[in-house]
Design an enzyme around this catalytic site. Structure first.
Site, PDB file in Angstrom:
ATOM      1  N   GLY A 270       0.784  -1.228   0.000  1.00 45.11           N
ATOM      2  CA  GLY A 270       0.000   0.000   0.000  1.00 45.11           C
ATOM      3  C   GLY A 270       0.814   1.275   0.000  1.00 45.11           C
ATOM      4  N   CYS A 391     -17.252   2.967 -25.791  1.00 45.50           N
ATOM      5  CA  CYS A 391     -18.631   3.441 -25.846  1.00 45.50           C
ATOM      6  C   CYS A 391     -19.149   3.667 -24.438  1.00 45.50           C
ATOM      7  CB  CYS A 391     -19.495   2.417 -26.561  1.00 45.50           C
ATOM      8  SG  CYS A 391     -18.869   2.052 -28.187  1.00 45.50           S
ATOM      9  N   TYR A 421      -1.375  -1.639 -11.882  1.00 47.37           N
ATOM     10  CA  TYR A 421      -2.826  -1.753 -12.028  1.00 47.37           C
ATOM     11  C   TYR A 421      -3.340  -1.166 -13.337  1.00 47.37           C
ATOM     12  CZ  TYR A 421      -2.036  -2.872  -7.187  1.00 47.37           C
ATOM     13  OH  TYR A 421      -1.539  -3.437  -6.040  1.00 47.37           O
TER      14      TYR A 421
HETATM   15  C1  LIG Z   1      -2.916  -5.126  -3.132  1.00 47.72           C
HETATM   16  C2  LIG Z   1      -2.110  -5.778  -2.097  1.00 47.72           C
HETATM   17  C3  LIG Z   1      -0.756  -5.466  -1.970  1.00 47.72           C
HETATM   18  C4  LIG Z   1      -0.052  -4.438  -2.814  1.00 47.72           C
HETATM   19  O1  LIG Z   1      -0.615  -3.181  -2.686  1.00 47.72           O
HETATM   20  P1  LIG Z   1       0.143  -1.914  -3.327  1.00 47.72           P
HETATM   21  O2  LIG Z   1      -0.805  -0.777  -3.058  1.00 47.72           O
HETATM   22  O3  LIG Z   1       0.289  -2.189  -4.779  1.00 47.72           O
HETATM   23  O4  LIG Z   1       1.447  -1.786  -2.641  1.00 47.72           O
HETATM   24  C5  LIG Z   1      -0.026  -6.150  -1.021  1.00 47.72           C
HETATM   25  N1  LIG Z   1      -0.583  -7.091  -0.233  1.00 47.72           N
HETATM   26  C6  LIG Z   1      -1.895  -7.404  -0.325  1.00 47.72           C
HETATM   27  C7  LIG Z   1      -2.446  -8.454   0.555  1.00 47.72           C
HETATM   28  C8  LIG Z   1      -2.698  -6.766  -1.252  1.00 47.72           C
HETATM   29  O5  LIG Z   1      -3.990  -7.091  -1.323  1.00 47.72           O
END
Ligand SMILES: *Cc1c(COP(=O)(O)O)cnc(C)c1O
Length: 463
Positions: A270, A391, A421
């Site tokens: 995250g 569309c 993503y």
């Molecule tokens: C999505 C996710 C990540 C990676 O998230 P980022 O925002 O790309 O760093 C890591 N661990 C889990 C369990 C996730 O669901």
């Protein structure tokens, strides 16, 4: 060559460090101009800067490695493959000392095909199929992150039938949600992932404790640790620190209750990035240091030894390493009436892709930055909305942007920070073929994932 920003905008941060304008004003990344890339590979194309990816992977490994070494424990960094996983990307991650997290049988297969040993892989998912669990067991996946009581039973049965012991972590929900500059903490959560650490009805054991006890009851499961993932696009350490304290308390509770003090705590991914020129991005060294401090303090207060830590950055490694190169088609001025009754003109610039190659603006209202990539222009800036060719009126690539007003059909448009993503969430909406992923490094380009063709689409259709 000069740094990017030839449009007169204060740009720079969302682009890979290698981004330059050549003497003709063409944007180059990884030593190759977007004009050369478009000529060789066509558009739209995802362009991935291998050097930037490797640098960012290394930076996370170094930052967290150093910070936790200082407090006396080790760290494993798992690249979250769901952000973008190709065989080359998995190899780069591994060569920079990272492991790889997967979240489906497909991601697992790509990581294994890249040569990443099963022991260096994780498997996530709130609804893993038996087939996915079996594939993980067969590959010797190093940790399966279990997410429900039902899955614990199914995995234990499958492992038992194979005569193996499955290494598992339990995904818990700490009530901490973070994103941007803030985190919120709630006790009971209303979402599909993990098991809550909040007490059950009447003050009984939390779902997390019940699940941990269930894992410990099954000899075909080995409990490695506890896992927490709190959100995305997080720019400071507070939410991670709060979640870490909660998980460490749970670990200590389980230790007192059962004598089993789990070895590892995973704090998930995250970590945020800059999408726009004015955005700041998270500094992994600072954040790692703050998280390490919080973990060390919490363990001291709880009287427990430090666990090994793992983290799972995805976006922060691959996001800024990728750009998307489009060709401009239709350019249409639209007169818009504003709230105060006045009018202004918005220039709708249509590109040859859109929501099928980047769903994030439509899905989350995500903002991006773009520049004309094939030339420099000193034309006065115009208010632009970059849209795709689908569309759907919500098919927006960049909602609001100032571009030189002479932007015209045939121009190349580069959108920054699309590495995470984008391709991984791409679709075939309107039966568009998904763009290729082109790797660039030191002036050379190569196809990492080829462009889909109409024949690919027809091959799936059995009539
Ligand atoms: C999505 C996710 C990540 C990676 O998230 P980022 O925002 O790309 O760093 C890591 N661990 C889990 C369990 C996730 O669901």
């Amino acid at each position: 060559m000069s740094a990017v920003g030839g449009t007169g905008q204060p740009s720079g941060t969302p682009w890979p460090a290698s981004a330059l304008r050549d003497s003709d004003g063409a944007l180059a990344v990884g030593g190759t101009t977007t004009t050369a890339l478009a000529a060789e590979h066509g558009t739209p194309a995802y362009v991935l800067d291998e050097g930037e990816f490797r640098l960012r992977a290394r930076r996370f490994a170094d930052a967290f490695g150093q910070a936790f070494e200082q407090v006396g424990t080790g760290v494993d960094v798992y690249y979250a493959g769901k952000a973008l996983l190709t065989k080359a990307v998995a190899r780069w991650a591994r060569e920079e000392g990272l492991r790889v997290d997967t979240a489906s049988g497909g991601e697992l297969a790509v990581a294994l095909a890249a040569g990443v040993p099963g022991a260096e892989l994780g498997l996530h998912g709130n609804n893993k199929s038996d087939g996915e669990l079996e594939a993980a067991l067969d590959a010797g996946v190093g940790r399966i992150i279990v997410d429900s009581l039902g899955e614990i039973d199914r995995l234990a049965d499958l492992a038992q039938a194979r005569g193996v012991v499955a290494p598992v972590m339990l995904r818990v929900t700490t009530g901490v949600h973070a994103g941007g500059h803030e985190f919120i903490a709630t006790a009971h959560e209303d979402q599909k992932f993990g098991l809550s650490v909040s007490a059950g009805p009447g003050g009984g054991d939390s779902p997390a404790v019940i699940a941990l006890l269930r894992v410990l009851e099954r000899p075909s499961l080995r409990l490695l640790g506890i896992h927490s993932h709190i959100g995305s696009q997080i720019l400071d350490a507070d939410g991670f620190a709060e979640a870490a304290r909660t998980v460490l308390r749970l670990r200590a509770h389980l230790g007192i209750r059962t004598g089993v003090l789990v070895d590892e705590v995973d704090l998930g991914g995250g970590y945020g990035i800059a999408y726009l020129p004015q955005d700041s991005e998270l500094d992994p060294f600072r954040v790692a240091h703050e998280i390490a401090r919080a973990v060390a303090d919490a363990c001291r207060e709880l009287g427990t030894p430090l666990p090994r830590i793992s983290i799972e950055p995805g976006r922060a490694i691959v996001g800024p390493a990728g750009i998307t190169v489009y060709t401009v088609g239709t350019v249409k001025p639209v007169v818009v009436t504003s709230d105060d009754g006045g009018t202004f003109t918005r220039l709708y610039v249509s590109v040859d892709g859109g929501m099928s190659d980047n769903i994030r603006p439509a899905l989350y209202g995500a903002a991006y930055h773009a520049e004309i990539a094939n030339r420099r222009s000193d034309a006065p800036l115009a208010l632009v909305r970059v849209v795709g060719k689908h569309c759907e009126s919500g098919d927006i690539v960049v909602d609001e942007l100032l571009l030189p007003g002479d932007v015209r059909p045939g121009d190349l448009l580069a959108v920054a920070a699309t590495g995470a993503y984008g391709r991984s969430m791409a679709s075939n909406y309107n039966l568009l073929t998904r763009p290729p992923v082109i790797g660039v490094l030191d002036g050379a380009s190569r196809v990492l994932v080829r462009r889909e063709t109409v024949d690919d689409l027809l091959a799936l259709d059995q009539g």
